[in-house]
Design an enzyme around this catalytic site. Structure first.
Site, short mmCIF file in Angstrom:
data_model
loop_
_atom_site.label_atom_id
_atom_site.label_comp_id
_atom_site.label_asym_id
_atom_site.label_seq_id
_atom_site.Cartn_x
_atom_site.Cartn_y
_atom_site.Cartn_z
N ASP A 12 48.74 61.97 40.76
CA ASP A 12 47.29 61.61 40.71
C ASP A 12 46.46 61.44 42.14
OD1 ASP A 12 44.65 61.39 39.22
OD2 ASP A 12 44.42 58.71 40.01
N GLY A 45 37.17 63.79 42.57
CA GLY A 45 36.23 64.47 41.56
C GLY A 45 34.57 65.07 42.55
N CYS A 75 45.88 63.73 36.44
CA CYS A 75 44.63 63.54 36.63
C CYS A 75 44.07 65.00 36.41
CB CYS A 75 44.90 63.83 38.16
SG CYS A 75 43.41 64.46 38.45
N ASN A 76 42.99 64.79 35.19
CA ASN A 76 41.96 65.27 34.87
C ASN A 76 41.64 66.52 35.68
OD1 ASN A 76 41.82 64.22 31.37
ND2 ASN A 76 41.78 63.24 32.32
N THR A 77 41.30 65.95 36.58
CA THR A 77 40.31 66.79 38.03
C THR A 77 41.23 67.95 38.45
OG1 THR A 77 38.31 64.84 38.09
CG2 THR A 77 39.15 67.42 39.80
N CYS A 180 38.93 60.93 32.15
CA CYS A 180 39.75 60.45 33.49
C CYS A 180 40.18 59.56 33.42
CB CYS A 180 38.27 60.44 34.33
SG CYS A 180 38.58 59.78 35.99
N1 DGL Z 1 42.07 60.22 37.93
C1 DGL Z 1 41.62 60.96 37.89
C2 DGL Z 1 40.97 62.48 36.51
O1 DGL Z 1 41.74 62.19 35.99
C3 DGL Z 1 40.66 61.73 39.14
C4 DGL Z 1 39.35 60.51 39.67
C5 DGL Z 1 38.94 60.50 41.06
O2 DGL Z 1 40.14 61.79 41.70
O3 DGL Z 1 37.81 61.43 41.56
O4 DGL Z 1 40.10 63.19 37.01
#
Ligand code: DGL
Length: 280
Positions: A12, A45, A75-77, A180
């Protein structure tokens, strides 16, 4: 410390993926897991796509030597932007995290999908929402790019009095999707703020990882806390389905990697310790 090869690599931008790791660790306590958070460069992000890709590939190159059995893109991003190219480049399976829009949409109503800007602007996310909206026509999906929220959680995760409400979109949704992994740290507070159910994808990821492990010819092989073995030996063990070493019965440690490993270990232990989930 000697790190065994062949575990599952969790990645992540920072601490967010620890929530995914915790769910997977509960499900597969004797699997070997590695965790790397790029905390020093988080949040991702709001970064341009090219920069996120550069960081991610740099990190995977560093840890490829561990010959992971699988990677969980916690991590979704990064899932939204990089999972396809990561799959092309690396031989091991990649399990990505995506906003749980299908789980929320099946009950219909107005659904806030909170995510980073990069996730919201990605093609993958748009197509996910479009598919959910097509399947559940009584659901109204409303994506929100939550500027500053992941970065604030990264810094304030241990401040239980901090008021996040200025960072939440206003409204009265019927449910909220946490798109996120950082947001899972404050899941309870988000639920209380909106007074509605909140969804995250962590249980789904643990299910997928569990299925993946079950489908290995020798299920826990390569994911245990025993001695690392060579690639050749690994093939032989799989073919012969030899009994697993007794060490697999012990709970395996999580190997935190990189410059921020102590920080991530600390956050993990403080937030997801077995003696009670302190998320709030
Ligand atoms: N935890 C991350 C996600 O799930 C990224 C957050 C970030 O770094 O902006 O998107």
């Amino acid at each position: 410390m000697r790190i065994p090869k062949g575990g599952v690599f969790f990645f992540d931008s920072g601490i967010g993926g620890l929530s995914v790791l915790a769910e997977c660790k509960n499900r597969l306590p004797n699997a070997t897991f590695y965790y790397y958070g790029d905390n020093a460069r988080a949040p991702y992000g709001n970064l341009p796509r090219g920069q996120i890709e550069r960081y991610v590939f740099e990190i995977f190159e560093r840890f490829e030597r561990l010959q992971p059995s699988a990677a969980v893109i916690a991590c979704n991003t990064v899932t939204a932007l990089c999972i396809e190219s990561l799959r092309k480049k690396y031989p091991f399976p990649m399990i990505g995290v995506e906003p749980a829009v299908f789980s929320a949409a099946k009950d219909g109503g107005e659904i806030f999908v909170l995510a980073t800007r990069a996730t919201c602007e990605s093609e993958r996310f748009r197509s996910l929402c479009a598919r959910a909206a097509e399947k559940y026509s009584n659901a109204l999906l409303r994506p929100f790019a939550c500027e500053g929220l992941a970065g604030t959680i990264e810094k304030r995760w241990n401040d239980h009095d901090f008021d996040y409400s200025a960072l939440f979109p206003q409204g009265k949704p019927d449910s909220v999707v946490l798109g996120c992994t950082h947001y899972v740290f404050i899941k309870k507070r988000i639920g209380e703020f909106y007074g509605c159910p909140t969804y995250d994808g962590n249980a789904g990821i643990a299910n997928r990882l569990h299925n993946f492990v079950d489908n290995l010819p020798n299920p826990l092989y390569g994911l245990n806390c025993g001695e690392p073995v060579s690639v050749e030996e690994r093939g032989t063990l799989r073919r012969e389905k030899r009994p697993l070493p007794a060490t697999v019965l012990l709970e395996a440690p999580v190997y935190f990697l990189g410059e921020q490993k102590e920080q991530n270990r600390y956050v993990f232990e403080q937030t997801f310790a077995k003696s009670g989930n302190k998320r709030g």
